[in-house]
Motif scaffolding. Structure first.
Motif, PDB file in Angstrom:
ATOM      1  N   HIS A 286       0.821  -1.223   0.179  1.00 11.83           N
ATOM      2  CA  HIS A 286       0.068   0.099  -0.004  1.00 11.83           C
ATOM      3  C   HIS A 286       0.980   1.210  -0.087  1.00 11.83           C
ATOM      4  O   HIS A 286       1.708   1.482   0.889  1.00 11.83           O
ATOM      5  N   LEU A 287       0.708   2.224  -1.233  1.00 12.62           N
ATOM      6  CA  LEU A 287       1.487   3.473  -1.169  1.00 12.62           C
ATOM      7  C   LEU A 287       0.721   4.595  -0.718  1.00 12.62           C
ATOM      8  O   LEU A 287      -0.575   4.744  -1.055  1.00 12.62           O
ATOM      9  N   GLY A 288       1.295   5.366   0.106  1.00 11.74           N
ATOM     10  CA  GLY A 288       0.665   6.637   0.617  1.00 11.74           C
ATOM     11  C   GLY A 288       0.270   6.423   1.861  1.00 11.74           C
ATOM     12  O   GLY A 288       0.555   5.643   2.782  1.00 11.74           O
ATOM     13  N   THR A 289      -0.512   7.471   2.277  1.00  9.27           N
ATOM     14  CA  THR A 289      -1.073   7.818   3.820  1.00  9.27           C
ATOM     15  C   THR A 289      -2.267   6.912   3.939  1.00  9.27           C
ATOM     16  O   THR A 289      -3.086   6.706   3.388  1.00  9.27           O
TER      17      THR A 289
ATOM     18  N   ALA B  54       6.556  -1.099   7.703  1.00 10.65           N
ATOM     19  CA  ALA B  54       6.370   0.349   7.768  1.00 10.65           C
ATOM     20  C   ALA B  54       7.666   0.912   7.109  1.00 10.65           C
ATOM     21  O   ALA B  54       8.659   0.691   7.734  1.00 10.65           O
ATOM     22  N   LEU B  55       7.607   1.487   5.947  1.00  4.46           N
ATOM     23  CA  LEU B  55       8.739   2.197   5.223  1.00  4.46           C
ATOM     24  C   LEU B  55       8.335   3.792   4.821  1.00  4.46           C
ATOM     25  O   LEU B  55       6.922   4.084   4.725  1.00  4.46           O
ATOM     26  N   PRO B  56       9.226   4.629   4.935  1.00  2.48           N
ATOM     27  CA  PRO B  56       8.850   6.161   4.717  1.00  2.48           C
ATOM     28  C   PRO B  56       8.471   6.447   3.624  1.00  2.48           C
ATOM     29  O   PRO B  56       8.883   5.431   2.427  1.00  2.48           O
ATOM     30  N   ALA B  57       8.041   7.634   3.085  1.00  4.52           N
ATOM     31  CA  ALA B  57       7.753   7.718   1.618  1.00  4.52           C
ATOM     32  C   ALA B  57       9.089   7.835   0.836  1.00  4.52           C
ATOM     33  O   ALA B  57      10.021   8.194   1.511  1.00  4.52           O
TER      34      ALA B  57
ATOM     35  N   GLY C 117       4.814   5.192   3.431  1.00  5.89           N
ATOM     36  CA  GLY C 117       4.190   6.581   3.405  1.00  5.89           C
ATOM     37  C   GLY C 117       3.922   6.524   4.799  1.00  5.89           C
ATOM     38  O   GLY C 117       4.186   5.911   5.739  1.00  5.89           O
ATOM     39  N   ARG C 118       3.181   7.507   5.154  1.00  5.86           N
ATOM     40  CA  ARG C 118       2.679   7.850   6.652  1.00  5.86           C
ATOM     41  C   ARG C 118       1.746   7.056   6.965  1.00  5.86           C
ATOM     42  O   ARG C 118       0.938   6.613   6.551  1.00  5.86           O
ATOM     43  N   MET C 119       1.937   6.754   8.541  1.00  2.00           N
ATOM     44  CA  MET C 119       1.109   5.850   9.218  1.00  2.00           C
ATOM     45  C   MET C 119       1.165   6.516  10.475  1.00  2.00           C
ATOM     46  O   MET C 119       2.188   6.807  11.271  1.00  2.00           O
ATOM     47  N   SER C 120       0.034   6.667  11.079  1.00  2.00           N
ATOM     48  CA  SER C 120      -0.287   7.290  12.360  1.00  2.00           C
ATOM     49  C   SER C 120      -0.199   6.192  13.604  1.00  2.00           C
ATOM     50  O   SER C 120      -0.161   4.910  13.383  1.00  2.00           O
ATOM     51  N   ASP C 121      -0.013   6.702  14.755  1.00  2.00           N
ATOM     52  CA  ASP C 121      -0.042   6.023  16.066  1.00  2.00           C
ATOM     53  C   ASP C 121      -1.247   5.245  16.234  1.00  2.00           C
ATOM     54  O   ASP C 121      -1.271   4.049  16.432  1.00  2.00           O
ATOM     55  N   HIS C 122      -2.625   5.620  15.552  1.00  2.64           N
ATOM     56  CA  HIS C 122      -3.670   5.114  15.621  1.00  2.64           C
ATOM     57  C   HIS C 122      -3.620   3.748  14.708  1.00  2.64           C
ATOM     58  O   HIS C 122      -4.225   2.862  15.128  1.00  2.64           O
TER      59      HIS C 122
ATOM     60  N   ILE D 127     -11.620   8.749  -6.964  1.00  2.00           N
ATOM     61  CA  ILE D 127     -10.697   7.600  -7.141  1.00  2.00           C
ATOM     62  C   ILE D 127      -9.342   7.781  -6.501  1.00  2.00           C
ATOM     63  O   ILE D 127      -8.691   8.856  -6.663  1.00  2.00           O
ATOM     64  N   SER D 128      -8.737   6.712  -5.825  1.00  2.00           N
ATOM     65  CA  SER D 128      -7.602   7.054  -5.164  1.00  2.00           C
ATOM     66  C   SER D 128      -6.616   7.443  -6.235  1.00  2.00           C
ATOM     67  O   SER D 128      -6.208   6.858  -7.359  1.00  2.00           O
ATOM     68  N   ALA D 129      -5.622   8.577  -6.088  1.00  2.00           N
ATOM     69  CA  ALA D 129      -4.689   9.034  -7.005  1.00  2.00           C
ATOM     70  C   ALA D 129      -3.645   7.958  -6.997  1.00  2.00           C
ATOM     71  O   ALA D 129      -2.807   7.867  -8.142  1.00  2.00           O
ATOM     72  N   LYS D 130      -3.208   7.208  -5.989  1.00  3.39           N
ATOM     73  CA  LYS D 130      -2.231   6.041  -6.179  1.00  3.39           C
ATOM     74  C   LYS D 130      -2.674   5.189  -7.350  1.00  3.39           C
ATOM     75  O   LYS D 130      -1.778   4.336  -7.882  1.00  3.39           O
TER      76      LYS D 130
END
Length: 437
Positions: free
Chosen positions: A256-259, A314-317, A293-298, A345-348
């Motif tokens: 999964h790419l992106g936030t 989990a990898l950075p952008a 990409g971004r992943m929150s504490d939630h 539509i999801s841009a990714k």
């Protein structure tokens, strides 16, 4: 070359999703005889990828002067004051509490965006830049929507046609599909369509990025029938570095790419992954959900609760030029939207299409079916159908078990490319610039 002013507060070198649509279009419009002169506004702390600026042809001029220096200085001083202020009772952050998911655009909960305080300065800068460049039209990349009245100001000041490119719906955004939560939201739901109608009436052409959004807008605003169209988001193969030949991974990789955010949540992908693991009796190392990409504490807490932490990487952008190489290292690419999202539509999705790798899209938007038709093993599944998502992933897992290899990339369809999108935008610009009468 016919110059036009592009008011796009989100633009290169910013790496936000809002910047990429017009970076790609700007790269290809000069070959159709149009010279974009871009007014953008990059905040000091914004993530940057200067390679995006370097990828623009010399005909494209970027003036990153939308932001008001006085407003920036005042905001910086206020932040410093807050840091120095004593942590008095009521000012200190609350300890504990459950982490919340990241929240995306919600035009019915917030009428403003982070550029709104800079709009008066941006309007002055826009008029000056358009005059100097001899702009024959002004285009607003909306979303930030606070730039729409800036575009109308330029149109009135210089007498040039205005094109509004609504990257996402505003008054018809799906976050307004449920019942209002209170009086304030009721008031905002009354204000937003009136604001938008004024902008749409003042525009010479309006662009949406999906067919469904175009049809919904024409139904809400019938006057758009004669001056509106849709131009999809798109991929640009020339923005990616040539990917190296990937080593076949030992694990089955779902990427999964992106936030991860409220509308593309860890709960959704986690439920499907959990179902796949339980049905196939998979152990850590057998399957990996690679989140780039971004992943929150939630989201991290959600994966922990579901017992999925050992299965998540989990990898950075990564910079845009490296995206294709990352996508080609996965067996299947996953994208998702909550069930209520039917106009977007999801841009990714377009990066995924560029890679040629198999896609599983969890979305209620049936329009995605035509985007995925170029590859028979692509699949769209309703996001409420957890069993269906798990089954779609299991089919790709079975192929990996059989071959031990990555799938062969397919050729992406040209009609979803930046070149094709630029052709359509060029036709629109030619139409609004053509002398009337």
């Amino acid at each position: 070359m016919r110059p036009f002013l592009l008011i796009s507060p989100a633009f290169a070198p910013q790496t936000s999703v809002g910047a990429f649509r017009w970076v790609k279009l700007a790269r290809h419009l000069p070959r159709h005889g149009f010279r974009p002169v871009v007014l953008s506004g990059t905040f000091p702390g914004d993530p940057r990828d200067d390679g995006l600026l370097a990828a623009l042809p010399p005909e494209v001029e970027v003036a990153d002067v939308y932001l008001d220096p006085a407003v920036l200085a005042a905001a910086s001083a206020l932040r410093a004051l807050r840091v120095r202020a004593p942590r008095a009772a009521g000012l200190a952050p609350r300890a504990g509490g459950r982490a919340k998911p990241l929240v995306g655009l919600r035009p019915f909960q917030a009428l403003t965006d982070r550029w709104i305080a800079h709009a008066p300065h941006g309007a002055r800068a826009a008029v000056a830049l358009a005059r100097r460049a001899g702009a024959r039209a002004v285009v607003v990349s909306a979303g930030p929507y606070s730039a729409c009245p800036v575009g109308l100001h330029v149109k009135r000041a210089l007498g040039v046609p205005l094109v509004l490119d609504l990257r996402d719906p505003y008054s018809l955004h799906e976050t307004g599909s449920g019942p209002p939560s209170g009086l304030a939201e009721r008031a905002r739901r009354a204000v937003v369509p009136r604001l938008e109608r004024r902008w749409l009436e003042g525009a010479d052409h309006v662009i949406l990025n999906t067919r469904g959004a175009l049809e919904a807008y024409r139904a809400r605003f019938p006057e758009l029938e004669r001056k509106s169209s849709f131009v999809r988001n798109h991929y640009d193969l020339s923005l990616y570095a040539p990917p190296p030949a990937p080593e076949p991974p030992r694990s089955f990789v779902v990427l999964h790419l992106g936030t991860l955010r409220e509308e593309a949540s860890a709960e959704l992908v986690g439920a499907a992954l959990r179902r796949l693991i339980d049905r196939e009796r998979l152990a850590p190392g057998d399957v990996v959900l690679r989140q780039i990409g971004r992943m929150s504490d939630h989201d991290r807490a959600c994966f922990e609760r579901m017992g999925l932490a050992p299965f998540v990487e989990a990898l950075p952008a990564v910079p845009q030029r490296d995206v294709l190489g990352e996508l080609r290292r996965a067996h299947v690419l996953f994208t998702m939207f909550s069930p209520h999202v039917v106009l977007r539509i999801s841009a990714k999705t377009y990066d995924y299409i560029a890679s040629g790798m198999p896609i599983v899209s969890a979305t209620a938007n049936r329009e995605v079916d035509e985007l995925l038709a170029y590859r028979s093993d692509n699949a769209r599944v309703h996001p409420a159908d957890v069993d269906g998502i798990a089954a779609a992933l299991a089919r790709h897992l079975a192929r990996f078990r059989e071959t031990g290899a990555l799938p062969a990339p397919a050729t992406p369809p040209r009609e979803l490319s930046a070149e094709a999108a630029a052709e359509r935008v060029a036709e629109i610009l030619d139409g609004v610039m053509r002398p009337r009468g």
